[in-house]
Write a protein that holds these residues in place. Structure first.
Motif, PDB file in Angstrom:
ATOM      1  N   ARG A 127      88.141 -48.780  37.237  1.00 28.23           N
ATOM      2  CA  ARG A 127      88.074 -49.854  36.248  1.00 28.23           C
ATOM      3  C   ARG A 127      87.262 -49.405  35.045  1.00 28.23           C
ATOM      4  NH1 ARG A 127      85.193 -55.634  36.562  1.00 28.23           N
ATOM      5  NH2 ARG A 127      83.928 -54.590  38.142  1.00 28.23           N
ATOM      6  N   VAL A 128      87.772 -49.730  33.858  1.00 30.06           N
ATOM      7  CA  VAL A 128      87.041 -49.517  32.610  1.00 30.06           C
ATOM      8  C   VAL A 128      87.301 -50.735  31.732  1.00 30.06           C
ATOM      9  CG1 VAL A 128      86.673 -48.059  30.588  1.00 30.06           C
ATOM     10  CG2 VAL A 128      87.404 -47.021  32.747  1.00 30.06           C
ATOM     11  N   GLU A 129      86.234 -51.459  31.365  1.00 24.42           N
ATOM     12  CA  GLU A 129      86.462 -52.655  30.549  1.00 24.42           C
ATOM     13  C   GLU A 129      85.239 -52.956  29.682  1.00 24.42           C
ATOM     14  OE1 GLU A 129      85.294 -56.311  33.518  1.00 24.42           O
ATOM     15  OE2 GLU A 129      87.298 -55.432  33.741  1.00 24.42           O
ATOM     16  N   PRO A 130      85.454 -53.572  28.518  1.00 23.35           N
ATOM     17  CA  PRO A 130      84.329 -53.940  27.647  1.00 23.35           C
ATOM     18  C   PRO A 130      83.369 -54.878  28.370  1.00 23.35           C
ATOM     19  CG  PRO A 130      86.407 -54.116  26.471  1.00 23.35           C
ATOM     20  CD  PRO A 130      86.753 -53.915  27.923  1.00 23.35           C
ATOM     21  N   ALA A 131      82.071 -54.724  28.070  1.00 31.91           N
ATOM     22  CA  ALA A 131      81.063 -55.518  28.775  1.00 31.91           C
ATOM     23  C   ALA A 131      80.100 -56.206  27.815  1.00 31.91           C
ATOM     24  CB  ALA A 131      80.293 -54.618  29.740  1.00 31.91           C
ATOM     25  N   GLY A 132      80.495 -56.345  26.555  1.00 29.20           N
ATOM     26  CA  GLY A 132      79.620 -57.019  25.607  1.00 29.20           C
ATOM     27  C   GLY A 132      78.497 -56.127  25.117  1.00 29.20           C
ATOM     28  N   LEU A 133      77.495 -56.750  24.483  1.00 36.27           N
ATOM     29  CA  LEU A 133      76.376 -55.998  23.937  1.00 36.27           C
ATOM     30  C   LEU A 133      75.287 -55.790  24.990  1.00 36.27           C
ATOM     31  CD1 LEU A 133      75.975 -57.722  20.449  1.00 36.27           C
ATOM     32  CD2 LEU A 133      77.059 -55.518  20.945  1.00 36.27           C
ATOM     33  N   GLY A 134      74.583 -54.700  24.863  1.00 40.85           N
ATOM     34  CA  GLY A 134      73.468 -54.422  25.770  1.00 40.85           C
ATOM     35  C   GLY A 134      72.544 -53.385  25.165  1.00 40.85           C
ATOM     36  N   HIS A 135      71.358 -53.287  25.705  1.00 38.57           N
ATOM     37  CA  HIS A 135      70.416 -52.254  25.263  1.00 38.57           C
ATOM     38  C   HIS A 135      70.740 -50.954  25.986  1.00 38.57           C
ATOM     39  CE1 HIS A 135      68.101 -55.773  23.896  1.00 38.57           C
ATOM     40  NE2 HIS A 135      67.518 -54.933  23.060  1.00 38.57           N
ATOM     41  N   ARG A 136      71.044 -49.939  25.230  1.00 36.89           N
ATOM     42  CA  ARG A 136      71.320 -48.633  25.844  1.00 36.89           C
ATOM     43  C   ARG A 136      70.199 -47.664  25.507  1.00 36.89           C
ATOM     44  NH1 ARG A 136      70.620 -45.869  21.804  1.00 36.89           N
ATOM     45  NH2 ARG A 136      72.201 -45.219  20.313  1.00 36.89           N
ATOM     46  N   VAL A 137      70.051 -46.661  26.366  1.00 40.83           N
ATOM     47  CA  VAL A 137      68.964 -45.690  26.262  1.00 40.83           C
ATOM     48  C   VAL A 137      69.524 -44.319  25.916  1.00 40.83           C
ATOM     49  CG1 VAL A 137      67.044 -44.596  27.465  1.00 40.83           C
ATOM     50  CG2 VAL A 137      67.641 -46.978  27.970  1.00 40.83           C
ATOM     51  N   CYS A 138      69.036 -43.768  24.831  1.00 40.38           N
ATOM     52  CA  CYS A 138      69.415 -42.425  24.392  1.00 40.38           C
ATOM     53  C   CYS A 138      68.218 -41.516  24.647  1.00 40.38           C
ATOM     54  CB  CYS A 138      69.730 -42.480  22.902  1.00 40.38           C
ATOM     55  SG  CYS A 138      71.014 -41.362  22.397  1.00 40.38           S
ATOM     56  N   ILE A 139      68.398 -40.468  25.438  1.00 41.85           N
ATOM     57  CA  ILE A 139      67.308 -39.549  25.773  1.00 41.85           C
ATOM     58  C   ILE A 139      67.498 -38.248  25.014  1.00 41.85           C
ATOM     59  CG2 ILE A 139      66.126 -38.308  27.615  1.00 41.85           C
ATOM     60  CD1 ILE A 139      67.228 -40.426  29.556  1.00 41.85           C
ATOM     61  N   ASP A 140      66.605 -37.987  24.072  1.00 43.48           N
ATOM     62  CA  ASP A 140      66.603 -36.722  23.340  1.00 43.48           C
ATOM     63  C   ASP A 140      65.607 -35.795  24.019  1.00 43.48           C
ATOM     64  OD1 ASP A 140      68.383 -37.826  21.601  1.00 43.48           O
ATOM     65  OD2 ASP A 140      66.989 -38.059  19.944  1.00 43.48           O
ATOM     66  N   THR A 141      66.103 -34.705  24.590  1.00 40.20           N
ATOM     67  CA  THR A 141      65.239 -33.772  25.313  1.00 40.20           C
ATOM     68  C   THR A 141      64.707 -32.692  24.381  1.00 40.20           C
ATOM     69  OG1 THR A 141      66.919 -32.134  25.931  1.00 40.20           O
ATOM     70  CG2 THR A 141      66.761 -34.131  27.298  1.00 40.20           C
ATOM     71  N   MET A 142      63.779 -31.906  24.885  1.00 40.06           N
ATOM     72  CA  MET A 142      63.245 -30.769  24.130  1.00 40.06           C
ATOM     73  C   MET A 142      63.997 -29.483  24.459  1.00 40.06           C
ATOM     74  SD  MET A 142      59.151 -31.398  23.828  1.00 40.06           S
ATOM     75  CE  MET A 142      58.779 -30.750  25.454  1.00 40.06           C
ATOM     76  N   SER A 143      65.185 -29.619  25.033  1.00 38.49           N
ATOM     77  CA  SER A 143      65.990 -28.459  25.416  1.00 38.49           C
ATOM     78  C   SER A 143      67.392 -28.582  24.850  1.00 38.49           C
ATOM     79  CB  SER A 143      66.074 -28.336  26.945  1.00 38.49           C
ATOM     80  OG  SER A 143      64.794 -28.219  27.525  1.00 38.49           O
ATOM     81  N   MET A 144      68.039 -27.445  24.635  1.00 38.09           N
ATOM     82  CA  MET A 144      69.435 -27.432  24.216  1.00 38.09           C
ATOM     83  C   MET A 144      70.301 -27.383  25.471  1.00 38.09           C
ATOM     84  SD  MET A 144      69.246 -27.617  20.949  1.00 38.09           S
ATOM     85  CE  MET A 144      70.756 -27.022  20.182  1.00 38.09           C
ATOM     86  N   LEU A 145      71.070 -28.435  25.686  1.00 36.26           N
ATOM     87  CA  LEU A 145      71.945 -28.491  26.846  1.00 36.26           C
ATOM     88  C   LEU A 145      73.302 -27.885  26.498  1.00 36.26           C
ATOM     89  CD1 LEU A 145      71.012 -32.049  28.167  1.00 36.26           C
ATOM     90  CD2 LEU A 145      69.835 -29.862  28.467  1.00 36.26           C
ATOM     91  N   HIS A 146      74.093 -27.608  27.514  1.00 32.76           N
ATOM     92  CA  HIS A 146      75.355 -26.898  27.335  1.00 32.76           C
ATOM     93  C   HIS A 146      76.511 -27.696  27.911  1.00 32.76           C
ATOM     94  CE1 HIS A 146      72.918 -23.476  26.181  1.00 32.76           C
ATOM     95  NE2 HIS A 146      72.230 -23.599  27.305  1.00 32.76           N
ATOM     96  N   ARG A 147      77.708 -27.289  27.546  1.00 33.72           N
ATOM     97  CA  ARG A 147      78.907 -27.943  28.071  1.00 33.72           C
ATOM     98  C   ARG A 147      78.890 -27.912  29.594  1.00 33.72           C
ATOM     99  NH1 ARG A 147      85.289 -27.708  27.433  1.00 33.72           N
ATOM    100  NH2 ARG A 147      85.424 -29.341  25.872  1.00 33.72           N
ATOM    101  N   GLY A 148      79.189 -29.055  30.186  1.00 38.05           N
ATOM    102  CA  GLY A 148      79.155 -29.164  31.640  1.00 38.05           C
ATOM    103  C   GLY A 148      77.855 -29.713  32.179  1.00 38.05           C
ATOM    104  N   GLN A 149      76.850 -29.946  31.316  1.00 37.44           N
ATOM    105  CA  GLN A 149      75.553 -30.450  31.753  1.00 37.44           C
ATOM    106  C   GLN A 149      75.338 -31.904  31.352  1.00 37.44           C
ATOM    107  OE1 GLN A 149      72.834 -27.533  29.929  1.00 37.44           O
ATOM    108  NE2 GLN A 149      72.281 -26.890  32.003  1.00 37.44           N
ATOM    109  N   GLY A 150      74.535 -32.587  32.119  1.00 38.02           N
ATOM    110  CA  GLY A 150      74.188 -33.964  31.791  1.00 38.02           C
ATOM    111  C   GLY A 150      73.155 -34.484  32.752  1.00 38.02           C
ATOM    112  N   MET A 151      73.112 -35.816  32.912  1.00 38.22           N
ATOM    113  CA  MET A 151      72.165 -36.471  33.812  1.00 38.22           C
ATOM    114  C   MET A 151      72.919 -37.447  34.717  1.00 38.22           C
ATOM    115  SD  MET A 151      68.994 -37.274  31.212  1.00 38.22           S
ATOM    116  CE  MET A 151      68.315 -35.939  30.196  1.00 38.22           C
ATOM    117  N   LEU A 152      72.372 -37.664  35.909  1.00 41.50           N
ATOM    118  CA  LEU A 152      72.996 -38.541  36.890  1.00 41.50           C
ATOM    119  C   LEU A 152      72.449 -39.963  36.727  1.00 41.50           C
ATOM    120  CD1 LEU A 152      72.953 -36.131  39.946  1.00 41.50           C
ATOM    121  CD2 LEU A 152      74.994 -37.043  38.818  1.00 41.50           C
ATOM    122  N   VAL A 153      73.346 -40.880  36.363  1.00 41.24           N
ATOM    123  CA  VAL A 153      72.964 -42.244  36.009  1.00 41.24           C
ATOM    124  C   VAL A 153      73.909 -43.213  36.712  1.00 41.24           C
ATOM    125  CG1 VAL A 153      72.649 -43.877  34.100  1.00 41.24           C
ATOM    126  CG2 VAL A 153      72.208 -41.433  33.738  1.00 41.24           C
ATOM    127  N   GLY A 154      73.378 -44.363  37.150  1.00 45.43           N
ATOM    128  CA  GLY A 154      74.253 -45.357  37.766  1.00 45.43           C
ATOM    129  C   GLY A 154      73.571 -46.688  37.979  1.00 45.43           C
TER     130      GLY A 154
END
Length: 322
Positions: free
Chosen positions: A152-179
């Protein structure tokens, strides 16, 4: 894990290289502590305050165990063997060991799949020090990722989202585990991709809504809203390999959000992500997949676990998260 460099006999050049390599502390002769302390804010420890003890017998092991349990700072002298170290790790959380090669350091960092708390790198390994820091301090345990199917993918209205700017350069295929649940997290991809409207921000993970869990080093989690500058973040790539990046800045802003739901076997999990082309999940081959093109049946990488966290630490309790 803490990495120390032991400059005994003392070498100013070795200490300078150790500080540049990112060690957590340097060990020097007592008469050098004051002069080395002005070089950086890295802790400088007198040699006698971190004594090394040989462990060549069961009696040595028991004596070291008792010292560690009493809170004393004891370092296992080079020449330690794996089984006695395993015995200590099963009973103490504050085991530190010397290493004279890269191989010894890597071995110490992986004993019982968690490793010693600290490694004291000896002068003979100065040529490998940067690699030791990279392999033993920055690199971490492997995460077991699974292929999940989007349901399922559907619009959920407005919300506060968190953008994390790290002190490292990340690469394709990398990210963080969120849920939404610590028992089902999605590999949210870093903003490594260019498009004609927005430049890439490879240091950034637009991680999700404020209430979501994000995995941290050491099998811990925290709410995205609690991440601050200086938080040590767990970076995961599509193979499950991990590293650590420090959060340099966190931005919480109101944005339109999407609800994304996926399943692995009979387990279902969800995450709320910003409704924008630059926010991506990760396909099984490491390819970033934009949330605006995501549809039921698509495959993405997730991590499943047992539910149950208290202040981010794993607990055994009957908990249901929906």
């Amino acid at each position: 894990m803490n990495i120390y460099f032991k400059s005994v006999p003392f070498s100013k050049n070795d200490v300078t290289l150790a500080l540049e390599s990112g060690v957590d502390g340097v060990i020097v002769p007592a008469d050098k502590v004051e002069s080395v302390s002005v070089l950086s804010r890295t802790p400088v420890i007198a040699e006698e305050d971190m004594p090394s003890c040989a462990m060549t017998s069961k009696a040595d092991e028991e004596q070291i165990r008792d010292s560690l349990r009493s809170g004393k700072q004891v370092v296992l002298a080079r020449g330690w063997e794996i089984i006695p170290v395993e015995n200590l790790l099963a009973q103490c959380d504050n085991v530190t060991a010397e290493a004279g090669t890269l191989e010894e350091a890597v071995l110490a960092s992986g004993i019982l799949q968690r490793g010693v708390q600290g490694i004291v790198v000896l002068p003979e390994a100065i040529g490998d020090l940067k690699e030791i820091v990279s392999r033993c301090k920055i690199s971490r345990e492997h995460e077991d990722l699974e292929e999940a199917e989007i349901v399922r993918v559907e619009p959920a209205g407005l919300g506060h989202r968190v953008c994390i700017d790290t002190m490292s350069m990340l690469h394709r295929g990398q990210g963080m585990l969120v849920g939404n649940s610590s028992a089902f997290t999605f590999l949210v991809h870093a903003e490594t991709e260019h498009n004609e409207y927005v430049a890439s921000r490879p240091f950034r993970v637009n991680a999700g809504a404020v209430h979501a869990y994000v995995r941290l080093p050491g099998d811990a989690t925290t709410y995205l809203s609690e991440v601050t500058a200086g938080t040590q973040m767990l970076v995961v790539d599509y193979t499950g390999a991990t590293s650590i990046a420090t959060a340099g800045r966190v931005k919480i802003e109101v944005r339109p959000m999407l609800l994304v739901e996926a399943k692995v076997g009979d387990k279902t999990g969800a995450v709320f992500l910003q409704n924008a082309e630059t926010i991506r999940l990760t396909a099984p081959d490491g390819t970033p997949v934009s949330v605006v093109t995501l549809k039921p049946g698509d495959k993405v990488l997730c991590r499943t676990d047992e539910a149950g966290r208290h202040f981010g630490m794993r607990i055994k309790e009957d908990i249901q998260e929906k």
